[in-house]
Design an enzyme around this catalytic site. Sequence first.
Site, PDB file in Angstrom:
ATOM      1  N   CYS A   1      -2.994  -2.736  -9.405  1.00  0.00           N
ATOM      2  CA  CYS A   1      -4.857  -2.175  -8.648  1.00  0.00           C
ATOM      3  C   CYS A   1      -4.722  -0.938  -9.015  1.00  0.00           C
ATOM      4  O   CYS A   1      -4.663  -0.555 -10.082  1.00  0.00           O
ATOM      5  CB  CYS A   1      -4.434  -1.954  -7.282  1.00  0.00           C
ATOM      6  SG  CYS A   1      -2.914  -0.825  -6.568  1.00  0.00           S
TER       7      CYS A   1
ATOM      8  N   ARG B   1      -2.670  -1.517  -3.723  1.00  0.00           N
ATOM      9  CA  ARG B   1      -2.863  -3.166  -3.314  1.00  0.00           C
ATOM     10  C   ARG B   1      -2.537  -4.336  -4.071  1.00  0.00           C
ATOM     11  O   ARG B   1      -2.049  -5.119  -3.410  1.00  0.00           O
ATOM     12  CB  ARG B   1      -4.158  -3.053  -3.346  1.00  0.00           C
ATOM     13  CG  ARG B   1      -5.142  -1.918  -2.376  1.00  0.00           C
ATOM     14  CD  ARG B   1      -6.249  -2.060  -2.908  1.00  0.00           C
ATOM     15  NE  ARG B   1      -7.082  -1.186  -4.285  1.00  0.00           N
ATOM     16  CZ  ARG B   1      -7.502  -0.589  -4.826  1.00  0.00           C
ATOM     17  NH1 ARG B   1      -8.781  -1.345  -4.573  1.00  0.00           N
ATOM     18  NH2 ARG B   1      -7.677  -0.044  -5.706  1.00  0.00           N
TER      19      ARG B   1
END
Length: 435
Positions: free
Chosen positions: A385, A390
């Site tokens: 990410c 994430r």
Amino acid sequence: MKRVSQMTALALALGLACASSQAAEMSQALTLQQLQQKQGAAIDTRQSAFYNGWPQSLNGPSGHEPSALNLSANWLDKMNDEQLTAWLQTHQLNADTPVALYGNETDMQAVKSRLRKAGLHQISTLSDALQQPSRLQRLPHFEQLVYPQWLHDLQQQKSVTAKPAGDWKVLEAGWGAPKFYLMSHIPGASYIDTNEVESEPLWNKVSDAQLKAMLAKHGIRHDTTVVLYGRDVYAAARVAQIMLYAGVKDVRLLDGGWQSWSDSGLPVERGTPPKVKAEPDFGVTIPAQPQLMLNMEQARALLHRQDASLVSIRSWPEFIGTTSGYNYIKPKGEIAGARWGHAGSDSTHMEDFHNPDGTMRSADDIAAMWKQWNILPDQQVSFYCGTGWRASETFIYARAMGWKNVSVYDGGWYEWSSFPKNPVASGERGPDSSN
């Protein structure tokens, strides 16, 4: 007076007829085979933990009916009509689709009411639900995503499914000082600052020597079971993924994070973290699982391959280059050849992977979303990410789903974009752009 009596009688008759009709409808039930013959859909109204594979009782059935969808009654107060309509559209359910519900009576009634309001007409119950354990489906590693009552029972020294083999610890993970932790946290939980596992300038993981010191400080060996949760799920996932890289064999995530514990109404406590006895002997050489974390050159080697995917877990605006997603990352764009793995509305949200209560979305939904971009379970898959949070959350989900060759490209867009010679793409594009 007579007219009033007649009207009353008529109203009573209509009411009885309506009640009789509802009772008759409620008594309608289909077996799974009958539902499949009608090309209908089974809907599991239980909480996602049970759908994923946790048994509701110690020796009870594990998992959900084949191809069943999960629409938990617990989500209904978090779903407005538009969101429910979107859920129905995603799963291709319309007014004439036969659906059969299963779960407890209260949950089924609640879900049925919302489905009828949404326009579905053919709603029945699944008469043989959870009666044939051999046909049930589950997450291959559902135990890696624990739920609040399981953790509470473990703390109360009750018998639980998938009990840790040895010592275990609960840690809340967050960025910076434990300000929210001090006000309220899971009883007995310690606190770990994400700054202990990653550092500037690129927010990559800290050195292996620093990881060893961090694990010693928190009293963690390679054979300690660690249960992590966070106010943000991806903060806990970042720590979990790095601990797995280091060599902690059994790392679990509280599905839905702190919010799921708070929603459950289980006990909380406040105050400073408990004193932890240091454990200087981790027991194995760090990193014990180096393949779980890729560097930039290893990530580059995955591009433009059918047997591998470098997967961007960033919002669509980030992926097409309309924003970098971060105020401290100036370049916009994406790694050329990366495949889009979805994320959320911006760099701080992960709605594409979450149920309405913040727990992990169903494995079937996630796999279908990835398949559209040619991200497949038999590939070598590495997620990235902006700086790793994430990506770590999706790594944990893929691992629970049984994907065997998954990792995180630690540097992500922040590192890649800091080297001007690295190929970058921007603008609207589809799955073919990554081949």
